[in-house]
Write an enzyme that holds these catalytic residues in place. Structure first.
Site, PDB file in Angstrom:
ATOM      1  CG  ASP A 178      -3.794  -7.895  -4.915  1.00  0.00           C
ATOM      2  OD1 ASP A 178      -4.253  -7.918  -3.754  1.00  0.00           O
ATOM      3  OD2 ASP A 178      -4.522  -7.821  -5.930  1.00  0.00           O
ATOM      4  CE  LYS A 221      -7.784  -0.956  10.032  1.00  0.00           C
ATOM      5  NZ  LYS A 221      -6.481  -1.305   9.398  1.00  0.00           N
ATOM      6  N   GLY A 247       0.821  -1.205   0.000  1.00  0.00           N
ATOM      7  CA  GLY A 247       0.000   0.000   0.000  1.00  0.00           C
ATOM      8  C   GLY A 247       0.851   1.249   0.000  1.00  0.00           C
ATOM      9  CE1 TYR A 258     -10.291   1.175   8.273  1.00  0.00           C
ATOM     10  CE2 TYR A 258     -11.073   2.145  10.325  1.00  0.00           C
ATOM     11  CZ  TYR A 258     -10.062   1.936   9.403  1.00  0.00           C
ATOM     12  OH  TYR A 258      -8.825   2.495   9.621  1.00  0.00           O
ATOM     13  N   GLY A 261      -0.572   4.844  -0.930  1.00  0.00           N
ATOM     14  CA  GLY A 261      -1.688   5.396  -0.169  1.00  0.00           C
ATOM     15  C   GLY A 261      -1.270   6.556   0.712  1.00  0.00           C
ATOM     16  CD  GLN A 262      -4.157  10.038   5.012  1.00  0.00           C
ATOM     17  OE1 GLN A 262      -4.795   9.077   5.428  1.00  0.00           O
ATOM     18  NE2 GLN A 262      -4.356  11.271   5.449  1.00  0.00           N
TER      19      GLN A 262
END
Length: 317
Positions: A54, A147, A8, A143, A11-12
């Site tokens: 991935d 988690k 990732g 979500y 991403g942010q």
């Protein structure tokens, strides 16, 4: 850490974390893992190796781990909270099926694994003020469910197989580099962009809704420090509360207005994001992180606001 795979990486969090770790260990391989359609560009591409990684493709992940002799995996693959509510099956597939692939590869190849948790792992029955490290976790979002499962699976692989799993519960993250992608706390990033551009901001979160927030430099520091922490000191592993600041939209608006007079904001509350926000803590107790690996943030609301506005003016104007 010497040979690190950041899954990732575009991403942010990943885009900034990859560069931070590359600066820390230039003699190693810090691989920018990506999925098709989200390939690294610019400095992220040019400053080190990259590979398609991935989480839902175990064979592909294993090939990358072996090729680069990976010893540490940062697993940042996830759909954020609001997006996960629209695509719950995909969220589970990426965040849990994908995690199982990573944990199995880590078990077989001796890798340490960081998979972040979130304030989203808590629910409406959780104490909202000074939320304890160990407390009830009954989230009502997909979500949040993923988690909690992430924390439990990571602990299971540590206790059952000795996989060195560690993580933190990130609050909302605020960055001037990469825009977020569908989280409940995104407004706290978007508001700065609107203010610097001289635009009115339409806030999707109601006034009086407090949530923990953190400036990205502190989040990156936490992600690195927990993996470098002395394991003999760690009573907890998955996952540590970390905190920096807590505010509602009105407090944030007022702080920005101190630096950008005339900034305007109005409300159009998003019921999906608002419901999620109301189920999260106002402020977490991060004393365990402070005691077990010396966690301490550097930024408060004032310091973050000054830095955000300065950075965005250079970027946008």
């Amino acid at each position: 850490m010497k040979n690190v795979l950041v899954i990732g990486s575009t991403g942010q969090i990943g885009s900034e974390l990859t560069m931070k770790i590359r600066r820390m260990i230039p003699e190693g391989n810090v691989v920018a893992g990506f999925i098709k359609g989200a390939e690294p560009k610019g400095e992220l591409l040019e400053s080190g190796p990259s590979a398609e990684a991935d989480v839902c493709n175990g064979e592909q992940l294993l090939d990358v781990v072996k090729k680069y002799k990976i010893d540490t995996i940062y697993n940042l693959a996830a759909l954020l909270s609001a997006v996960a509510e629209r695509k719950p099956q995909l969220a589970w597939h990426i965040q849990i099926d994908g995690l199982m692939n990573i944990l199995e590869i880590a078990r077989e190849n001796g890798c340490a694994v960081f998979t972040p948790s979130s304030i989203g792992s808590f629910g409406p029955e959780t104490p909202r003020q000074n939320t304890p490290q160990d407390t009830i976790q009954r989230p009502r979002s997909m979500y949040g469910c993923t988690k909690v499962a992430t924390e439990l699976l990571s602990d299971y692989y540590f206790h059952k197989y000795g996989v060195d799993t560690r993580s933190v519960r990130f609050p909302g993250l605020i960055s001037n580099v990469t825009l977020p992608g569908g989280g409940t706390t995104d407004y706290a990033v978007e508001i700065y962009y609107a203010a610097v551009k001289g635009e009115e901001f339409v806030c999707p979160i109601a006034p009086g809704t407090f949530m923990d927030m953190m400036y990205m430099p502190d989040a990156l520091k936490a992600a690195v420090d927990i993996m470098n922490a002395d394991p003999s000191r760690l009573v907890h592993r998955n996952s540590f509360n970390i905190a920096s600041m807590s505010f509602d939209p009105e407090i944030l608006r007022a702080k920005i207005t101190e630096h950008i007079p005339g900034f305007k904001m109005r409300y159009e509350v998003d019921p999906v994001r608002q419901a999620i926000a109301e189920s999260w803590p106002d402020k977490m107790d991060d004393s365990c992180a402070r005691e077990e690996w010396d966690w301490k943030p550097s930024y408060d609301l004032e310091g973050m606001t000054v830095d955000m506005i300065d950075a965005l003016r250079k970027k946008l104007l």
